[in-house]
Every structure is written in structure tokens, then in C-alpha cells.
Design an enzyme around this catalytic site. Sequence first.
Site, PDB file in Angstrom:
ATOM      1  N   ASN A   9       0.863  -1.188   0.000  1.00 17.89           N
ATOM      2  CA  ASN A   9       0.000   0.000   0.000  1.00 17.89           C
ATOM      3  C   ASN A   9       0.898   1.236   0.000  1.00 17.89           C
ATOM      4  OD1 ASN A   9      -1.801   2.053   0.533  1.00 17.89           O
ATOM      5  ND2 ASN A   9      -2.228   1.400   2.644  1.00 17.89           N
ATOM      6  N   TRP A  10       0.971   1.888  -1.144  1.00 18.01           N
ATOM      7  CA  TRP A  10       1.894   3.034  -1.278  1.00 18.01           C
ATOM      8  C   TRP A  10       1.360   4.301  -0.616  1.00 18.01           C
ATOM      9  CZ3 TRP A  10       3.351   2.476  -7.225  1.00 18.01           C
ATOM     10  CH2 TRP A  10       4.012   1.254  -7.408  1.00 18.01           C
ATOM     11  N   LYS A  11       0.100   4.296  -0.244  1.00 20.90           N
ATOM     12  CA  LYS A  11      -0.526   5.482   0.372  1.00 20.90           C
ATOM     13  C   LYS A  11      -0.303   6.713  -0.518  1.00 20.90           C
ATOM     14  CE  LYS A  11      -0.035   3.239   4.801  1.00 20.90           C
ATOM     15  NZ  LYS A  11       0.000   3.353   6.250  1.00 20.90           N
ATOM     16  N   HIS A  97      -9.559   1.306   4.921  1.00 26.40           N
ATOM     17  CA  HIS A  97      -8.238   1.425   5.549  1.00 26.40           C
ATOM     18  C   HIS A  97      -8.361   2.352   6.760  1.00 26.40           C
ATOM     19  CE1 HIS A  97      -4.130   2.620   6.339  1.00 26.40           C
ATOM     20  NE2 HIS A  97      -3.783   1.482   5.774  1.00 26.40           N
ATOM     21  N   GLU A  99      -6.667   4.685   7.878  1.00 30.06           N
ATOM     22  CA  GLU A  99      -6.471   6.122   7.653  1.00 30.06           C
ATOM     23  C   GLU A  99      -7.726   6.756   7.055  1.00 30.06           C
ATOM     24  OE1 GLU A  99      -2.777   5.525   5.601  1.00 30.06           O
ATOM     25  OE2 GLU A  99      -1.932   4.915   7.528  1.00 30.06           O
ATOM     26  N   GLU A 169      -5.440  -4.860  10.610  1.00 33.94           N
ATOM     27  CA  GLU A 169      -4.394  -3.867  10.822  1.00 33.94           C
ATOM     28  C   GLU A 169      -4.660  -3.114  12.124  1.00 33.94           C
ATOM     29  OE1 GLU A 169      -2.324  -2.662   6.912  1.00 33.94           O
ATOM     30  OE2 GLU A 169      -4.130  -1.464   7.070  1.00 33.94           O
ATOM     31  N   GLY A 175       2.574   2.273  10.810  1.00 37.52           N
ATOM     32  CA  GLY A 175       3.515   3.379  10.659  1.00 37.52           C
ATOM     33  C   GLY A 175       4.219   3.761  11.956  1.00 37.52           C
ATOM     34  N   SER A 215       3.453  -2.030  10.309  1.00 40.99           N
ATOM     35  CA  SER A 215       4.909  -2.081  10.515  1.00 40.99           C
ATOM     36  C   SER A 215       5.534  -3.420  10.113  1.00 40.99           C
ATOM     37  CB  SER A 215       5.267  -1.720  11.960  1.00 40.99           C
ATOM     38  OG  SER A 215       4.870  -0.382  12.243  1.00 40.99           O
ATOM     39  N   GLY A 236       2.847  -1.124   4.254  1.00 41.33           N
ATOM     40  CA  GLY A 236       2.875   0.296   3.910  1.00 41.33           C
ATOM     41  C   GLY A 236       4.300   0.735   3.616  1.00 41.33           C
ATOM     42  N   GLY A 237       4.931   1.357   4.606  1.00 37.73           N
ATOM     43  CA  GLY A 237       6.251   1.971   4.438  1.00 37.73           C
ATOM     44  C   GLY A 237       7.261   1.095   3.724  1.00 37.73           C
TER      45      GLY A 237
HETATM   46  P1  PGA Z   1       2.864   0.382   7.597  1.00 38.85           P
HETATM   47  O1  PGA Z   1       1.394   0.571   6.987  1.00 38.85           O
HETATM   48  O2  PGA Z   1       3.420  -0.898   7.024  1.00 38.85           O
HETATM   49  O3  PGA Z   1       3.646   1.577   7.141  1.00 38.85           O
HETATM   50  O4  PGA Z   1       2.720   0.308   9.077  1.00 38.85           O
HETATM   51  C1  PGA Z   1       0.528  -0.517   6.814  1.00 38.85           C
HETATM   52  C2  PGA Z   1      -0.794  -0.054   6.239  1.00 38.85           C
HETATM   53  O5  PGA Z   1      -1.293   1.002   6.655  1.00 38.85           O
HETATM   54  O6  PGA Z   1      -1.377  -0.706   5.352  1.00 38.85           O
END
Ligand code: PGA
Length: 253
Positions: A9-11, A97, A99, A169, A175, A215, A236-237
Site C-alpha cells: 500500500n503506497w498510500k 483502511h 487512515e 491492521e 507506521g 509495521s 505500507g512503508g
Molecule cells: P505500515 O502501513 O506498514 O507503514 O505500518 C501498513 C498499512 O497502513 O497498510
Amino acid sequence: MRKPFMAGNWKMNTDSHSSVALARAVVAGSTDVAGDRVDVAVIAPFVYLRAVAQAVSSSAVAVGAQDVYFEQKGAFTGEISPAMLKDVGCTYVLCGHSERRHVIGESDDLVGKKVTAAIHGGLLPILCVGELLEERDAGKTENVVERHLRTGLAGLDGEKMSAVTVAYEPVWAIGTGRTATPQQAQEVHQFIRGLLAKIYGKDLADEIRILYGGSVKPDNAKELMAQADVDGLLVGGASLKADDFVKIIRAGV
Ligand code: PGA
């Protein structure tokens, strides 16, 4: 029986050049395993989806979007329909998600409408569920996850449910560098599968993939994947660095 599934997930990251470069590097690093031994998806920002889809078109790497609207078309300024996502080459779409739930303010009902609309539009939704830190500390993890699941899947029969991937999640792990322990992840994944079995029966529950996200890094991917009910990872990251994401993909093989 459940093929591992790794999704990046590149956000709200990358640009027109780096999105394509990243997609190409993921393809190059995973060609020998993607599709056969592990499903792989890159979940790019809307505006780069078409270019990313072209960059992965000769590979088994799939493309996903980070959100979708539930209406098919019309006066919904700023929104994107399932048909539009199909049109630019998407297979998957994230729904709910954390966020979007907690930063943008999406309600449980809205997320459920998006899941249904995605399936009707021929997309495969990845329904994200998970508790806040204060909810975990108050012992409410299972209540929150159950509410997210029941409202997210509202009205789906078994056939439609088979199109869904669930992603657990925990919000406190996203993050933050604070991953859930493999045992914490497994506990909730097992709870999710049990709930799916209650609603849809054991056979279908055994087929549904449940991803862990929060994470995930190359050095914790393997132990998370070793858990019985962890079928893949939503990253994500670490998915923004091709080398790291490729290592994570390989942890699923
Ligand atoms: P993260 O994000 O790996 O940066 O913690 C995961 C996500 O929000 O899908």
C-alpha cells in the site's frame, strides 16, 4: 490451500516516475514466484494507476486502488467509481483502511457500501479492520473487529464473500514501528476466521485470506507468516522500497 498474498500500500507517496520505477522493480524481483507461489499486488495512488498497470502488464503482479466510491457514476465530485478502477487496470481495492476511517472519517456503513459496490463492479475488495490503541487497552479489540467485519460485509452472501480478502491492521501498529507480535496477530486472525465460519460456514472461512498489516518489515515478515491464520501481509512503508518489499514477498513463499 490459501495462497499467500502480499500487497504493498503506497498510500499518498510516489510520483509519475517513481511509481512506474517501483512497479517495475517489484516485477523484476518477483517474477519467479509471483502468481504461482504468492499473489502480489501494488496499491498505487489513483493518478498513477494506469501507468503502474501498464508497467506490470506482462507480469503476474496485480494492481489495486486505495479507495473507491459506492455509486456507479454521476454527480459525486472528486470520487472514483468501481468501473473507472477496472478501466485503468485495477484488480483489487482497499476498503476501510484505518487512515480513511480515522483521518478522513469514513463510517462503518460507508465502508460496507464500498465493499458491495466493489464486488458488483468486478473488483476484489480488501476489507481493512482493526482497533485503536485505547480500544485494545480497554479490552475491546474483538468487539471492534467484529463490528468492522459485520458492517463491512453486510448483505454479502457466500458467493460474493469469496471475492473478499480481510486485512487485520491494528491501528497502533501502523507506521509506528510497533508491530503486533506474531501471537497477537494470530489471536485476532483466529478470531476473524471463527467469526467468518459462524456467518458463512467453515469451508468458506477456510478459503478466505486474512492479511496482517502494521509495521511489516523484511525482518518480521517470516515469523508473522508462520502463524496458522496469517495468509499474507499488507505492507505500507516497507513497500516503497522495492528491495524490502521483494524480501517480504519472498517471506511468503
Ligand atoms: P505500515 O502501513 O506498514 O507503514 O505500518 C501498513 C498499512 O497502513 O497498510
